[in-house]
Design an enzyme around this catalytic site. Sequence first.
Site, PDB file in Angstrom:
ATOM      1  CG  PHE A  83      -1.824   1.205   1.080  1.00 10.36           C
ATOM      2  CD1 PHE A  83      -2.634   0.886   0.552  1.00 10.36           C
ATOM      3  CD2 PHE A  83      -1.691   2.086   1.835  1.00 10.36           C
ATOM      4  CE1 PHE A  83      -4.029   1.871   0.382  1.00 10.36           C
ATOM      5  CE2 PHE A  83      -2.690   3.226   1.128  1.00 10.36           C
ATOM      6  CZ  PHE A  83      -3.776   2.782   1.087  1.00 10.36           C
ATOM      7  CG  ASP A 143      -1.246  -1.704   6.734  1.00  6.96           C
ATOM      8  OD1 ASP A 143      -2.394  -1.623   7.843  1.00  6.96           O
ATOM      9  OD2 ASP A 143      -1.126  -0.946   6.081  1.00  6.96           O
ATOM     10  CE1 TYR A 147      -9.575   3.521   6.345  1.00  7.94           C
ATOM     11  CE2 TYR A 147      -8.576   5.120   8.107  1.00  7.94           C
ATOM     12  CZ  TYR A 147      -8.707   4.690   6.405  1.00  7.94           C
ATOM     13  OH  TYR A 147      -7.105   4.571   6.560  1.00  7.94           O
ATOM     14  NE  ARG A 188     -10.422  -2.205  -2.680  1.00  8.22           N
ATOM     15  CZ  ARG A 188      -9.849  -1.426  -1.929  1.00  8.22           C
ATOM     16  NH1 ARG A 188      -8.713  -1.657  -1.234  1.00  8.22           N
ATOM     17  NH2 ARG A 188     -10.565   0.093  -1.580  1.00  8.22           N
TER      18      ARG A 188
HETATM   19  C1  LIG Z   1      -2.905  -0.889   3.735  1.00  4.44           C
HETATM   20  C2  LIG Z   1      -3.416   0.256   3.790  1.00  4.44           C
HETATM   21  N1  LIG Z   1      -2.098   0.807   4.260  1.00  4.44           N
HETATM   22  C3  LIG Z   1      -2.628   2.289   5.528  1.00  4.44           C
HETATM   23  C4  LIG Z   1      -4.144   2.685   4.637  1.00  4.44           C
HETATM   24  C5  LIG Z   1      -4.391   4.094   5.400  1.00  4.44           C
HETATM   25  O1  LIG Z   1      -3.843   5.009   6.575  1.00  4.44           O
HETATM   26  P1  LIG Z   1      -4.197   5.646   6.598  1.00  4.44           P
HETATM   27  O2  LIG Z   1      -5.398   5.330   7.641  1.00  4.44           O
HETATM   28  O3  LIG Z   1      -3.261   6.751   7.722  1.00  4.44           O
HETATM   29  O4  LIG Z   1      -4.541   6.647   5.726  1.00  4.44           O
HETATM   30  C6  LIG Z   1      -5.217   1.933   4.145  1.00  4.44           C
HETATM   31  C7  LIG Z   1      -6.161   2.718   3.327  1.00  4.44           C
HETATM   32  O5  LIG Z   1      -7.149   2.302   2.383  1.00  4.44           O
HETATM   33  C8  LIG Z   1      -4.666   0.798   3.439  1.00  4.44           C
HETATM   34  O6  LIG Z   1      -5.556  -0.188   3.191  1.00  4.44           O
END
Ligand SMILES: Cc1ncc(COP(=O)(O)O)c(C=O)c1O
Length: 407
Positions: A124, A193, A218, A366
């Site tokens: 990501f 992550d 979220y 998706r």
């Molecule tokens: C794998 C992954 N990491 C991080 C994020 C987003 O990071 P943040 O909450 O800091 O915007 C996403 C958002 O879709 C994601 O898919």
Amino acid sequence: MTLDEARQLDASDPLAFARERFSLPEGVIYLDGNSLGALPKAAPAALAEAAERQWGEDLISSWNKHEWIDWPTTIAAKLSPVVGAKPNQLLIADSTSVCLFKLLAAAVRARPGRGTIVTQQANFPTDLYVAQGLADMLGLEVKAVPSGQVSGALDDDTAVVMLTHVDYRSAAVHDMRAINDAAHAAGALAVWDLSHSAGAIELDLDGSGCDLAVGCGYKYLNGGPGSPAFIYVADGLQGELANPLQGWMGHAEPFAFVDDYRPNQGIVRFLTGTPSILAMAALEAGLGTFDGIAMGDVQAKSRKLSRLFVDEVEARCGSEVRLASPRDPAQRGSHIVFAHAEGYAVMQALIARGVIGDFRAPNLMRFGFTPLYTRYPDVVRAAEILTEILEAREWDQPRFRARAKVT
Ligand SMILES: Cc1ncc(COP(=O)(O)O)c(C=O)c1O
């Protein structure tokens, strides 16, 4: 499968009752809970309670009276059964990106003399950007390798392995235990992550030998747009790792107001500034949607839903779309991507017909399956509507080609 057959699957679904915990608009098939979880019915009242009564009436005394000061850990504790981690290792804080920076920097600092962060190509973007920024700052190297080559890329210069557990595009899932073992064998730490894993599939962070992890509030955790993120730090590492963004909330005695930083002994040391109370009120309602839910049931239903969607789409649409997720449900998270040359326009046409998914460049449609509220007939109906759109070339209109800022 007919809609009637799908309704029968719903009738025997052990999670069917959980849909009542969400407000979803009539006539909409929501397949984007992997991007923004639906509104928990309890959230508006929780927000009103925090804003109108606690903030409005009790004002600043709420930090003690309603224990706002402890919410980063007390709300995090509700995540414990969802991710398979003892509660003292979980914290709600900041955003996923900021939490990632904190843990990555802490991990690198705990492996002095090692100069490499190993990650996966096409991870990501925020993960890659955070790693690149940190590497630039500290003179490290980011080694991004193809997904299947991560373990083989580790050596005695590897400080940290940083991976997204469930790929945001394909939904391919890494073997967490195997990567953790490989990282440890190389003398490195692993940072996960879990944005597309937490709340979607069964996790056992403690049992899989995890060091460090972050994840979104979220998506499948239903915490609301821009919800704070979570941090996991294995208790054995909490004393050893330092928070690179030192702030008063991570201090052992924030209200002693002393000049010198002295970290809190537990997970709280990973706090920096004042927690976002209103956002955490919504996140607590989101985590409440998991009350009494067995994650084994969530994972089982996720696999059944996504398998049904793949079968229905392939049976109806033939070669017009191409599955770009692993075919084996055990090898993927809770979403599916299908490639189509006009994927963006097709997705907009689906949304116009009430089937909400999203699009990821260059050509991926998706579809997320949220076991707490996605029903089997929704899946069959979504496949039917997709077929109709493709057969009639309904997507082939300028209004569906105009790219919005958020895809
Ligand atoms: C794998 C992954 N990491 C991080 C994020 C987003 O990071 P943040 O909450 O800091 O915007 C996403 C958002 O879709 C994601 O898919």
